[in-house]
Design a protein around this motif. Structure first.
Motif, PDB file in Angstrom:
ATOM      1  N   VAL A 180       0.858  -1.178   0.000  1.00 15.43           N
ATOM      2  CA  VAL A 180       0.000   0.000   0.000  1.00 15.43           C
ATOM      3  C   VAL A 180       0.898   1.233   0.000  1.00 15.43           C
ATOM      4  N   VAL A 181       0.518   2.210  -0.802  1.00 16.02           N
ATOM      5  CA  VAL A 181       1.208   3.495  -0.825  1.00 16.02           C
ATOM      6  C   VAL A 181       0.170   4.574  -0.530  1.00 16.02           C
ATOM      7  N   THR A 182       0.497   5.486   0.378  1.00 11.75           N
ATOM      8  CA  THR A 182      -0.382   6.612   0.668  1.00 11.75           C
ATOM      9  C   THR A 182       0.460   7.881   0.679  1.00 11.75           C
ATOM     10  N   MET A 216      -2.038  18.493   5.247  1.00 15.82           N
ATOM     11  CA  MET A 216      -3.073  17.462   5.295  1.00 15.82           C
ATOM     12  C   MET A 216      -2.872  16.547   6.502  1.00 15.82           C
ATOM     13  N   GLU A 217      -3.991  16.144   7.122  1.00 16.32           N
ATOM     14  CA  GLU A 217      -3.954  15.196   8.231  1.00 16.32           C
ATOM     15  C   GLU A 217      -4.117  13.761   7.749  1.00 16.32           C
ATOM     16  N   HIS A 218      -4.838  13.562   6.655  1.00 22.61           N
ATOM     17  CA  HIS A 218      -5.158  12.221   6.171  1.00 22.61           C
ATOM     18  C   HIS A 218      -4.142  11.753   5.130  1.00 22.61           C
ATOM     19  N   TRP A 219      -3.842  10.472   5.197  1.00 20.99           N
ATOM     20  CA  TRP A 219      -3.044   9.814   4.168  1.00 20.99           C
ATOM     21  C   TRP A 219      -4.018   9.360   3.085  1.00 20.99           C
ATOM     22  N   ILE A 220      -3.695   9.631   1.831  1.00 21.94           N
ATOM     23  CA  ILE A 220      -4.601   9.359   0.709  1.00 21.94           C
ATOM     24  C   ILE A 220      -3.921   8.407  -0.278  1.00 21.94           C
ATOM     25  N   ILE A 221      -4.656   7.385  -0.717  1.00 26.77           N
ATOM     26  CA  ILE A 221      -4.093   6.460  -1.703  1.00 26.77           C
ATOM     27  C   ILE A 221      -4.051   7.132  -3.079  1.00 26.77           C
ATOM     28  N   PRO A 252     -13.016   6.390 -11.931  1.00 27.73           N
ATOM     29  CA  PRO A 252     -13.251   5.586 -10.730  1.00 27.73           C
ATOM     30  C   PRO A 252     -11.953   5.345  -9.959  1.00 27.73           C
ATOM     31  N   VAL A 253     -12.061   5.156  -8.665  1.00 27.06           N
ATOM     32  CA  VAL A 253     -10.901   4.857  -7.826  1.00 27.06           C
ATOM     33  C   VAL A 253     -10.338   3.497  -8.218  1.00 27.06           C
ATOM     34  N   ASP A 254      -9.032   3.438  -8.365  1.00 26.40           N
ATOM     35  CA  ASP A 254      -8.321   2.216  -8.720  1.00 26.40           C
ATOM     36  C   ASP A 254      -7.335   1.915  -7.593  1.00 26.40           C
ATOM     37  N   ILE A 255      -7.345   0.692  -7.081  1.00 25.33           N
ATOM     38  CA  ILE A 255      -6.464   0.366  -5.960  1.00 25.33           C
ATOM     39  C   ILE A 255      -5.322  -0.572  -6.370  1.00 25.33           C
ATOM     40  N   ASP A 256      -5.094  -0.758  -7.644  1.00 23.51           N
ATOM     41  CA  ASP A 256      -4.011  -1.616  -8.107  1.00 23.51           C
ATOM     42  C   ASP A 256      -2.655  -1.021  -7.720  1.00 23.51           C
ATOM     43  N   PRO A 257      -1.812  -1.758  -6.987  1.00 23.71           N
ATOM     44  CA  PRO A 257      -0.526  -1.211  -6.532  1.00 23.71           C
ATOM     45  C   PRO A 257       0.410  -0.797  -7.670  1.00 23.71           C
ATOM     46  N   GLU A 258       0.429  -1.546  -8.784  1.00 22.10           N
ATOM     47  CA  GLU A 258       1.288  -1.178  -9.919  1.00 22.10           C
ATOM     48  C   GLU A 258       0.882   0.177 -10.483  1.00 22.10           C
ATOM     49  N   ARG A 259      -0.416   0.365 -10.701  1.00 26.48           N
ATOM     50  CA  ARG A 259      -0.879   1.654 -11.248  1.00 26.48           C
ATOM     51  C   ARG A 259      -0.686   2.778 -10.238  1.00 26.48           C
ATOM     52  N   ALA A 260      -0.792   2.449  -8.948  1.00 28.69           N
ATOM     53  CA  ALA A 260      -0.587   3.464  -7.905  1.00 28.69           C
ATOM     54  C   ALA A 260       0.839   3.988  -7.941  1.00 28.69           C
ATOM     55  N   GLU A 294       2.961   3.794 -10.438  1.00 26.30           N
ATOM     56  CA  GLU A 294       3.165   4.482 -11.715  1.00 26.30           C
ATOM     57  C   GLU A 294       2.568   5.891 -11.667  1.00 26.30           C
ATOM     58  N   PHE A 295       1.373   6.013 -11.103  1.00 27.96           N
ATOM     59  CA  PHE A 295       0.721   7.313 -10.973  1.00 27.96           C
ATOM     60  C   PHE A 295       1.604   8.273 -10.178  1.00 27.96           C
ATOM     61  N   LEU A 296       2.102   7.813  -9.039  1.00 30.05           N
ATOM     62  CA  LEU A 296       2.944   8.686  -8.216  1.00 30.05           C
ATOM     63  C   LEU A 296       4.228   9.068  -8.932  1.00 30.05           C
ATOM     64  N   GLY A 297       4.771   8.145  -9.689  1.00 30.46           N
ATOM     65  CA  GLY A 297       5.989   8.447 -10.424  1.00 30.46           C
ATOM     66  C   GLY A 297       5.798   9.497 -11.499  1.00 30.46           C
ATOM     67  N   ASN A 298       4.570   9.621 -11.995  1.00 33.58           N
ATOM     68  CA  ASN A 298       4.307  10.526 -13.126  1.00 33.58           C
ATOM     69  C   ASN A 298       3.496  11.769 -12.795  1.00 33.58           C
TER      70      ASN A 298
END
Length: 139
Positions: free
Chosen positions: A64-66, A72-77, A89-97, A99-103
């Protein structure tokens, strides 16, 4: 920290964040192979920079990555951030998560700087996703 202890997808994100100037502010490992690493840094957006923290956790095959920005007080995926930014729609796939953060870190910084109410909107998206997900499992 030994990167060999980290799943490869988190290891790639870890290296990318370290290259971007993030530093490890907390690191914990558990007896059954669990690992949590929090990195802190600054994200440059088009109108300014925002302090950021990224929490990467892995335990028994689940990762999990947040993220939280600024005050901010909350950690967000990342899937909630993607939903907010792209109206998808919200996607919880770790690979896409990862990749999203990297880009898209700079897009996240821009959104944070532009919307004073972003945290409550992100939390609402996450809560709506969790309600829908739990309703799908009701018998």
């Amino acid at each position: 920290m030994n990167l060999s202890d980290m799943p490869s997808l988190l290891g790639r994100l870890y290296e990318r964040l370290r290259t971007a100037g993030f530093t490890v502010t907390s690191e914990q490992s558990g007896g059954m192979g669990g690992l949590e690493v929090i990195l802190s840094g600054s994200i440059a957006g088009s109108t300014g920079s925002v302090p950021a923290e990224v929490d990467m956790s892995s335990d028994r095959g689940h990762s999990v990555v947040t993220v939280r920005l600024g005050e901010m007080e909350h950690w967000i995926i990342p899937g909630v951030w993607a939903s907010y930014l792209d109206s998808i729609p919200v996607d919880i796939d770790p690979e896409r998560a990862t990749e999203f953060l990297g880009n898209r870190l700079s897009d996240m910084a821009d959104a944070y700087l532009a919307d004073d109410d972003i945290e409550s909107k992100l939390v609402a998206i996450g809560e709506q996703f969790m309600r829908a997900r739990s309703a799908a499992y009701e018998f």
